[in-house]
Design a protein around this motif. Structure first.
Motif, PDB file in Angstrom:
ATOM      1  N   TRP A 142     -36.488   5.377  45.648  1.00  0.00           N
ATOM      2  CA  TRP A 142     -35.871   5.593  46.963  1.00  0.00           C
ATOM      3  C   TRP A 142     -35.053   4.368  47.367  1.00  0.00           C
ATOM      4  O   TRP A 142     -33.911   4.498  47.831  1.00  0.00           O
ATOM      5  CB  TRP A 142     -36.948   5.884  48.005  1.00  0.00           C
ATOM      6  N   MET A 143     -35.631   3.179  47.162  1.00  0.00           N
ATOM      7  CA  MET A 143     -34.935   1.958  47.586  1.00  0.00           C
ATOM      8  C   MET A 143     -33.643   1.763  46.785  1.00  0.00           C
ATOM      9  O   MET A 143     -32.596   1.432  47.349  1.00  0.00           O
ATOM     10  CB  MET A 143     -35.854   0.743  47.447  1.00  0.00           C
ATOM     11  N   VAL A 144     -33.738   1.995  45.483  1.00  0.00           N
ATOM     12  CA  VAL A 144     -32.518   1.916  44.666  1.00  0.00           C
ATOM     13  C   VAL A 144     -31.499   2.947  45.160  1.00  0.00           C
ATOM     14  O   VAL A 144     -30.304   2.673  45.258  1.00  0.00           O
ATOM     15  CB  VAL A 144     -32.834   2.127  43.163  1.00  0.00           C
ATOM     16  N   GLY A 145     -32.007   4.132  45.525  1.00  0.00           N
ATOM     17  CA  GLY A 145     -31.138   5.183  46.049  1.00  0.00           C
ATOM     18  C   GLY A 145     -30.420   4.748  47.315  1.00  0.00           C
ATOM     19  O   GLY A 145     -29.227   4.998  47.470  1.00  0.00           O
ATOM     20  N   VAL A 146     -31.132   4.073  48.219  1.00  0.00           N
ATOM     21  CA  VAL A 146     -30.505   3.592  49.453  1.00  0.00           C
ATOM     22  C   VAL A 146     -29.395   2.589  49.114  1.00  0.00           C
ATOM     23  O   VAL A 146     -28.305   2.628  49.678  1.00  0.00           O
ATOM     24  CB  VAL A 146     -31.552   2.962  50.401  1.00  0.00           C
ATOM     25  N   VAL A 147     -29.680   1.703  48.136  1.00  0.00           N
ATOM     26  CA  VAL A 147     -28.654   0.737  47.710  1.00  0.00           C
ATOM     27  C   VAL A 147     -27.443   1.474  47.152  1.00  0.00           C
ATOM     28  O   VAL A 147     -26.297   1.153  47.479  1.00  0.00           O
ATOM     29  CB  VAL A 147     -29.239  -0.252  46.664  1.00  0.00           C
ATOM     30  N   VAL A 212     -12.341  -1.093  41.956  1.00  0.00           N
ATOM     31  CA  VAL A 212     -12.237  -0.525  40.610  1.00  0.00           C
ATOM     32  C   VAL A 212     -13.020  -1.287  39.539  1.00  0.00           C
ATOM     33  O   VAL A 212     -13.207  -0.762  38.447  1.00  0.00           O
ATOM     34  CB  VAL A 212     -10.761  -0.390  40.153  1.00  0.00           C
ATOM     35  N   LEU A 213     -13.451  -2.508  39.815  1.00  0.00           N
ATOM     36  CA  LEU A 213     -14.174  -3.265  38.785  1.00  0.00           C
ATOM     37  C   LEU A 213     -15.603  -3.610  39.203  1.00  0.00           C
ATOM     38  O   LEU A 213     -16.557  -3.259  38.526  1.00  0.00           O
ATOM     39  CB  LEU A 213     -13.408  -4.548  38.436  1.00  0.00           C
ATOM     40  N   PHE A 214     -15.746  -4.305  40.335  1.00  0.00           N
ATOM     41  CA  PHE A 214     -17.067  -4.771  40.747  1.00  0.00           C
ATOM     42  C   PHE A 214     -17.999  -3.610  41.099  1.00  0.00           C
ATOM     43  O   PHE A 214     -19.082  -3.483  40.531  1.00  0.00           O
ATOM     44  CB  PHE A 214     -16.954  -5.719  41.946  1.00  0.00           C
ATOM     45  N   LEU A 215     -17.557  -2.763  42.051  1.00  0.00           N
ATOM     46  CA  LEU A 215     -18.440  -1.690  42.516  1.00  0.00           C
ATOM     47  C   LEU A 215     -18.828  -0.711  41.411  1.00  0.00           C
ATOM     48  O   LEU A 215     -19.999  -0.350  41.304  1.00  0.00           O
ATOM     49  CB  LEU A 215     -17.804  -0.959  43.706  1.00  0.00           C
ATOM     50  N   PRO A 216     -17.864  -0.256  40.560  1.00  0.00           N
ATOM     51  CA  PRO A 216     -18.282   0.650  39.489  1.00  0.00           C
ATOM     52  C   PRO A 216     -19.350   0.031  38.589  1.00  0.00           C
ATOM     53  O   PRO A 216     -20.316   0.701  38.206  1.00  0.00           O
ATOM     54  CB  PRO A 216     -16.998   0.913  38.713  1.00  0.00           C
ATOM     55  N   ALA A 217     -19.187  -1.266  38.274  1.00  0.00           N
ATOM     56  CA  ALA A 217     -20.168  -1.927  37.409  1.00  0.00           C
ATOM     57  C   ALA A 217     -21.545  -1.913  38.070  1.00  0.00           C
ATOM     58  O   ALA A 217     -22.547  -1.546  37.446  1.00  0.00           O
ATOM     59  CB  ALA A 217     -19.728  -3.358  37.126  1.00  0.00           C
ATOM     60  N   ILE A 218     -21.581  -2.270  39.368  1.00  0.00           N
ATOM     61  CA  ILE A 218     -22.870  -2.298  40.080  1.00  0.00           C
ATOM     62  C   ILE A 218     -23.433  -0.879  40.189  1.00  0.00           C
ATOM     63  O   ILE A 218     -24.624  -0.649  39.980  1.00  0.00           O
ATOM     64  CB  ILE A 218     -22.697  -2.902  41.490  1.00  0.00           C
ATOM     65  N   LEU A 219     -22.547   0.073  40.495  1.00  0.00           N
ATOM     66  CA  LEU A 219     -23.008   1.450  40.703  1.00  0.00           C
ATOM     67  C   LEU A 219     -23.595   2.025  39.416  1.00  0.00           C
ATOM     68  O   LEU A 219     -24.639   2.678  39.444  1.00  0.00           O
ATOM     69  CB  LEU A 219     -21.861   2.330  41.207  1.00  0.00           C
ATOM     70  N   ILE A 220     -22.926   1.771  38.285  1.00  0.00           N
ATOM     71  CA  ILE A 220     -23.427   2.291  37.006  1.00  0.00           C
ATOM     72  C   ILE A 220     -24.805   1.699  36.712  1.00  0.00           C
ATOM     73  O   ILE A 220     -25.736   2.419  36.334  1.00  0.00           O
ATOM     74  CB  ILE A 220     -22.426   1.997  35.874  1.00  0.00           C
ATOM     75  N   GLY A 221     -24.960   0.401  36.948  1.00  0.00           N
ATOM     76  CA  GLY A 221     -26.261  -0.239  36.761  1.00  0.00           C
ATOM     77  C   GLY A 221     -27.315   0.398  37.655  1.00  0.00           C
ATOM     78  O   GLY A 221     -28.431   0.698  37.219  1.00  0.00           O
ATOM     79  N   GLY A 222     -26.943   0.622  38.919  1.00  0.00           N
ATOM     80  CA  GLY A 222     -27.875   1.215  39.880  1.00  0.00           C
ATOM     81  C   GLY A 222     -28.270   2.631  39.498  1.00  0.00           C
ATOM     82  O   GLY A 222     -29.446   3.011  39.604  1.00  0.00           O
ATOM     83  N   ILE A 223     -27.271   3.423  39.045  1.00  0.00           N
ATOM     84  CA  ILE A 223     -27.566   4.803  38.633  1.00  0.00           C
ATOM     85  C   ILE A 223     -28.522   4.778  37.438  1.00  0.00           C
ATOM     86  O   ILE A 223     -29.485   5.551  37.376  1.00  0.00           O
ATOM     87  CB  ILE A 223     -26.274   5.561  38.278  1.00  0.00           C
ATOM     88  N   ALA A 224     -28.252   3.870  36.493  1.00  0.00           N
ATOM     89  CA  ALA A 224     -29.110   3.766  35.309  1.00  0.00           C
ATOM     90  C   ALA A 224     -30.555   3.453  35.722  1.00  0.00           C
ATOM     91  O   ALA A 224     -31.500   4.085  35.237  1.00  0.00           O
ATOM     92  CB  ALA A 224     -28.577   2.688  34.368  1.00  0.00           C
ATOM     93  N   LEU A 225     -30.693   2.515  36.659  1.00  0.00           N
ATOM     94  CA  LEU A 225     -32.024   2.140  37.136  1.00  0.00           C
ATOM     95  C   LEU A 225     -32.700   3.318  37.840  1.00  0.00           C
ATOM     96  O   LEU A 225     -33.876   3.617  37.611  1.00  0.00           O
ATOM     97  CB  LEU A 225     -31.893   0.939  38.085  1.00  0.00           C
ATOM     98  N   HIS A 226     -31.934   4.008  38.689  1.00  0.00           N
ATOM     99  CA  HIS A 226     -32.416   5.171  39.441  1.00  0.00           C
ATOM    100  C   HIS A 226     -32.950   6.232  38.468  1.00  0.00           C
ATOM    101  O   HIS A 226     -34.027   6.782  38.663  1.00  0.00           O
ATOM    102  CB  HIS A 226     -31.235   5.712  40.246  1.00  0.00           C
TER     103      HIS A 226
END
Lengths: 464, 179
Positions: A142-147, A212-226
């Motif tokens: 859930w917390m990762v989801g909020v992020v 186009v660079l920073f957020l996609p990288a963070i988002l992909i990491g977050g999705i993977a963790l989720h």
């Protein structure tokens, strides 16, 4: 009349071809499997048990993931033509809109995909909340989801500036200024966001890089963790354990089928919106035009509306204390709601507070939309005034939305700059009386024409 | 179907034709979304490759200022469209007035490897400094590695003004091929 022989022949032909494709695909798969040992991977991916069986209520996560992929791919294709500098951004977006085959459609998909993503995440969170799926052992998920949700909102904020039109420029100006009201760190933060004191070249390039660079990288990491957490703890399933244990079903094929149908439906909706609703750019960003009143995207509207009610010393409360508090509560919600029960009927406090929050958000959103669209319908006098404007060749000197001469003031938003009807009536009778030194000639206008032209002038406002 | 023939599946997974139905619908959805995305995105990617350069007749000067047999270099400013950018560039052409009064206009680029050449009034030749190609006043090759005569540009005279349609050609080929 249909020739049934041909129909039968054609369908047989199609079936033969399909089975040929099928055959080739399975042979390719067998070839790869013998080398890469794919079967266990396939089992891990597709044979994940779903407690209580597949359900149409579980599709929102997949839909959100699909929309992310849609945003990523359309974004990549937009980046082929986009130039993130103040002297080219607007023209490059207009180039995409008008010159590139399907350019307007790809941009439309990206625009509506963003809105769809906010909706999909909203529904995904709502379902998670309703089913109590955030409770132990899924607190971290859930917390990762909020992020992830916050990252998506940051995507929306940084993407809004990129077309570099008036709406983009002024909405971002307001957004950054709001950051500036945070005590102690606000000034520093807003300067970091802008890349200095002025919203300009540095702001645009850093927003572009972040988008186009920073957020996609963070988002992909977050999705993977989720998703990693999801596979470690498994899906939550129905809220009653006995029903969950009654039956279980693998992810494939029925949940995959439901996800696919919903994804196709989502794509159809986004594509239809992109096709049917054009997104014209407003005028090119003009930092000297302080009359422009920006309107944020609909998903920020409730917040925009809230800020209208809070003024003076209370303003920081609305601009940053409240949002911070809400984010904190959302983050820590699994630890605030200690109730072990997942059945929504037996969680009145959690459900009540969720409902209260949603009614406030949607109430504010509703009021805001009502205010925005309560603008009076087109006045026939405006159309007549437009004709007068054309008849007397006003466009020879004046510019409206990029059309016309640049000798005299740009009238694109004159209705905002000069909302006073009496001033216009006086001005058209004798320009020098209201604007001493003006070289605008006196035009022989009848009272009717004078009124119509003024109505047209007053209708020239920023796009809402 | 007897019980022994039932496909095996984990848990309460659908079996038989129901399973096939789910597979086909999933595949159909994937194809729909895939094609729906591929066509516009690939289309947008390749579309500039099909845009042909648009040329306009440009006024390069007065015909009165040209003398038969005496090539003159004429400059003109042309607008180049590069994506969303429009830039002005100065282009030169060589104009040779013919005894009958019409004007031959040559592209200013040597047909060998694309260098700029000049008119040598003493030798009465167009000379290319790079590899020594030379042409006569009609653009015919006199010597050097040039594979073809100088490229002619469409030209016309209107109201005493010389109008030219500027084009570029591939270098190194025996025939004129427009870029």
């Amino acid at each position: 009349m249909l020739d049934w022989d041909i129909v039968a022949c054609n369908s047989e032909f199609i079936i033969q071809n399909l089975s040929f494709v099928n055959e080739m695909a399975s042979r390719l798969y067998a070839w790869l499997d013998s080398r890469l040992n794919l079967k266990p991977v396939q089992r891990t991916l597709l044979d994940e048990p779903i407690p209580g069986g597949a359900s149409w209520i579980y599709v929102f996560g997949s839909a959100t993931l699909f929309l992310f992929v849609l945003q990523a791919t359309t974004g990549m294709f937009l980046a082929i033509y986009y130039a993130p500098t103040p002297d080219h951004a607007y023209d490059s977006v207009r180039f995409i809109e008008t010159e590139i085959t399907f350019g307007w459609f790809v941009r439309g998909l990206h625009h509506w995909g963003a809105s769809a993503m906010v909706v999909a995440i909203g529904l995904h969170m709502l379902q998670t909340f309703l089913y109590g799926a955030y409770k132990s052992p899924r607190e971290v998920m859930w917390m990762v989801g909020v992020v992830l949700f916050l990252i998506v909102m940051t995507f929306a904020f940084t993407g809004y500036l990129l077309p570099w039109d008036q709406t983009a420029y002024w909405a971002t100006q307001v957004g950054i200024n709001m950051v500036g009201t945070v005590p102690l760190v606000g000034d520093l933060f807003s300067r970091v966001l802008r890349g200095g004191e002025t919203l300009g070249a540095l702001t645009l390039s850093r927003f572009f890089a972040i988008h186009v660079l920073f957020l996609p990288a963070i988002l992909i990491g977050g999705i993977a963790l989720h998703l990693f957490i999801l596979r470690r703890v498994g899906p939550a399933g129905p809220w009653t354990d006995d029903r969950a244990s009654l039956s279980s079903e693998t992810f494939a094929p029925r949940q995959v089928y439901m996800d696919a149908v919903v994804i196709a439906g989502v794509f159809l909706v986004v594509a239809t919106l992109a096709f049917a609703i054009p997104l014209p750019l407003t005028d090119r960003a003009d930092p000297s035009d302080t009359s422009f009143v920006p309107v944020p995207e609909w998903y920020f509207l409730f917040y925009y509306e809230l800020l209208k009610y809070v003024h003076g010393p209370l303003e920081p409360l609305a601009t940053w204390i409240l949002p911070l508090l809400i984010v904190l509560i959302m983050m820590c919600w699994p630890f605030i709601d200690r109730n072990q029960v997942r059945n929504p009927i037996r969680r009145p406090v959690a459900l009540g507070s969720g409902l209260l929050f949603l009614s406030i958000v949607f109430g504010l959103l509703g009021i805001s939309i009502k205010d925005l669209y309560a603008v009076p319908r087109t006045d026939p006098a405006v159309a007549r005034g437009k004709a007068v404007y054309a008849q007397f060749g006003c466009a020879g000197c004046h510019r409206i939305h990029g059309e016309g001469g640049a000798v005299a003031p740009d009238l694109s938003t004159v209705g905002d700059v000069r909302p006073d009807r009496a001033w216009h009536l006086k001005h058209f009778r004798d320009p020098q009386a209201t604007s001493p030194g003006s070289f605008m000639p006196k035009f022989p206008l009848t009272d009717q024409q004078l009124n119509d032209l003024t109505s047209y002038m007053l209708s020239l406002k920023r796009a809402t | 179907m007897t019980e022994a023939e039932l496909p095996t599946g984990g848990f309460s997974t659908p079996v038989g034709s129901r399973r096939t139905f789910f597979h086909w619908i999933t595949a159909a959805a994937a194809v729909f979304v895939g094609i729906g995305l591929a066509i516009p995105m690939v289309g947008s990617l390749i579309s500039p490759a099909f845009v042909r350069r648009r040329r306009d007749w440009v006024d390069v000067g007065a015909v009165d200022e040209l003398f038969p047999g005496h090539p003159t270099q004429l400059d003109h400013v042309t607008t180049i469209r590069d994506g969303w950018m429009e830039t002005k560039a100065q282009k030169a052409v060589w104009a040779v007035k013919q005894p009958q009064g019409d004007v031959k206009v040559f592209s200013p680029i040597c047909t060998h490897l694309g260098c700029g050449y000049r008119w040598d009034d003493a030798e009465k030749k167009f000379l290319c400094p790079c590899h020594g190609s030379s042409y006569d006043v009609d653009g015919r090759v006199l010597g050097g590695p040039a594979p073809r005569p100088l490229d002619l540009l469409p030209a016309k005279v209107e109201n005493g003004r010389l109008l030219v349609l500027y084009k570029e050609f591939k270098s190194g080929l025996p025939r004129s091929v427009e870029l």
